[in-house]
Design a protein around this motif. Structure first.
Motif, mmCIF file in Angstrom:
data_model
loop_
_atom_site.group_PDB
_atom_site.id
_atom_site.type_symbol
_atom_site.label_atom_id
_atom_site.label_comp_id
_atom_site.label_asym_id
_atom_site.label_seq_id
_atom_site.Cartn_x
_atom_site.Cartn_y
_atom_site.Cartn_z
ATOM 1 N N GLN A 21 41.690 97.592 73.870
ATOM 2 C CA GLN A 21 41.180 96.217 73.952
ATOM 3 C C GLN A 21 41.895 95.310 72.947
ATOM 4 O OE1 GLN A 21 37.069 95.775 72.775
ATOM 5 N NE2 GLN A 21 36.806 94.082 74.209
ATOM 6 N N GLU A 22 42.043 95.782 71.721
ATOM 7 C CA GLU A 22 42.702 94.979 70.690
ATOM 8 C C GLU A 22 44.175 94.755 71.042
ATOM 9 O OE1 GLU A 22 43.470 92.722 67.326
ATOM 10 O OE2 GLU A 22 41.547 93.260 68.215
ATOM 11 N N MET A 78 45.486 94.605 74.060
ATOM 12 C CA MET A 78 45.569 93.618 75.140
ATOM 13 C C MET A 78 45.169 92.223 74.654
ATOM 14 S SD MET A 78 46.990 95.510 77.226
ATOM 15 C CE MET A 78 47.287 94.275 78.466
ATOM 16 N N LEU A 79 44.296 92.146 73.662
ATOM 17 C CA LEU A 79 43.956 90.852 73.067
ATOM 18 C C LEU A 79 45.182 90.259 72.373
ATOM 19 C CD1 LEU A 79 41.771 88.741 72.394
ATOM 20 C CD2 LEU A 79 41.231 90.098 70.367
ATOM 21 N N ARG A 80 45.934 91.109 71.674
ATOM 22 C CA ARG A 80 47.159 90.635 71.028
ATOM 23 C C ARG A 80 48.201 90.219 72.059
ATOM 24 N NH1 ARG A 80 47.911 94.470 65.659
ATOM 25 N NH2 ARG A 80 45.804 94.103 64.867
ATOM 26 N N VAL A 81 48.260 90.946 73.165
ATOM 27 C CA VAL A 81 49.168 90.566 74.249
ATOM 28 C C VAL A 81 48.762 89.196 74.795
ATOM 29 C CG1 VAL A 81 49.873 91.134 76.615
ATOM 30 C CG2 VAL A 81 49.816 92.928 74.861
ATOM 31 N N TRP A 82 47.470 88.998 74.972
ATOM 32 C CA TRP A 82 46.961 87.714 75.465
ATOM 33 C C TRP A 82 47.391 86.575 74.543
ATOM 34 C CZ3 TRP A 82 44.520 85.530 79.524
ATOM 35 C CH2 TRP A 82 43.921 84.306 79.325
ATOM 36 N N ARG A 83 47.232 86.803 73.244
ATOM 37 C CA ARG A 83 47.587 85.766 72.270
ATOM 38 C C ARG A 83 49.087 85.468 72.267
ATOM 39 N NH1 ARG A 83 43.888 88.387 67.688
ATOM 40 N NH2 ARG A 83 41.911 87.460 68.275
#
Length: 168
Positions: A42-43, A45-50
């Motif tokens: 999850q973390e 993919m959150l960094r990928v999102w950012r």
């Protein structure tokens, strides 16, 4: 390999669809626990999102994702090593026991929690007691995950000091 979508949201969704299982396997191999691997995924993919607007689609994406997954897993691994030895979920069992030493421990932890700043106690309870991940807490509160990790570290240190009988 099919072309990656151009929109921010579609890109992250497609990267998760294609590589989410790989990221999860990397995290699981490093961390050894499914819950931690899910948090790492999850973390990641959150960094990928950012960073989605900075992804260079002319280069392979997988090595970049692997690097992020490994770094996130290392961060989680370090954080887990600093966590208290007694899990919050065990405290309810301890309190329900009628063994005086265990009940006293549960009462001491409850009292130490009450002495913490309310926000710190709430974060510890949500993450350690209920199992909310820092990524989920970040999404709920709007605070960056790194900030929440720092706060958790300080709260755990203060809690340990209170339990040891010092003012921390």
């Amino acid at each position: 390999m099919a072309e990656l979508p151009a929109s921010h949201e579609d890109l992250v969704t497609e990267l998760y669809r294609r590589y989410g299982a790989t990221v999860h396997r990397i995290a699981l191999s490093r961390l050894g626990r499914r819950a931690l691997a899910e948090e790492a995924t999850q973390e990641t993919m959150l960094r990928v999102w950012r960073a989605a607007d900075r992804i260079d689609l002319s280069r392979p994406v997988l090595p970049w994702l692997v690097t992020i997954a490994v770094r996130v897993s290392i961060d989680i691994e370090r954080y887990e090593r600093r966590r208290p030895a007694v899990a919050w979920s065990e405290l309810h069992d301890i309190a329900d026991d009628h063994e005086p030493d265990r009940t006293e421990t549960a009462v001491a932890v409850r009292d130490a929690l009450a002495a913490l700043e309310p926000e710190s106690a709430r974060q510890l309870w949500l993450c350690d007691g209920i199992g909310v991940t820092l990524g989920e807490l970040s999404a709920l509160t709007g605070h960056p995950t790194g900030t929440l990790k720092s706060r958790a570290f300080r709260a755990h240190r203060r809690l340990a000091a209170l339990l040891a009988g010092s003012d921390g």
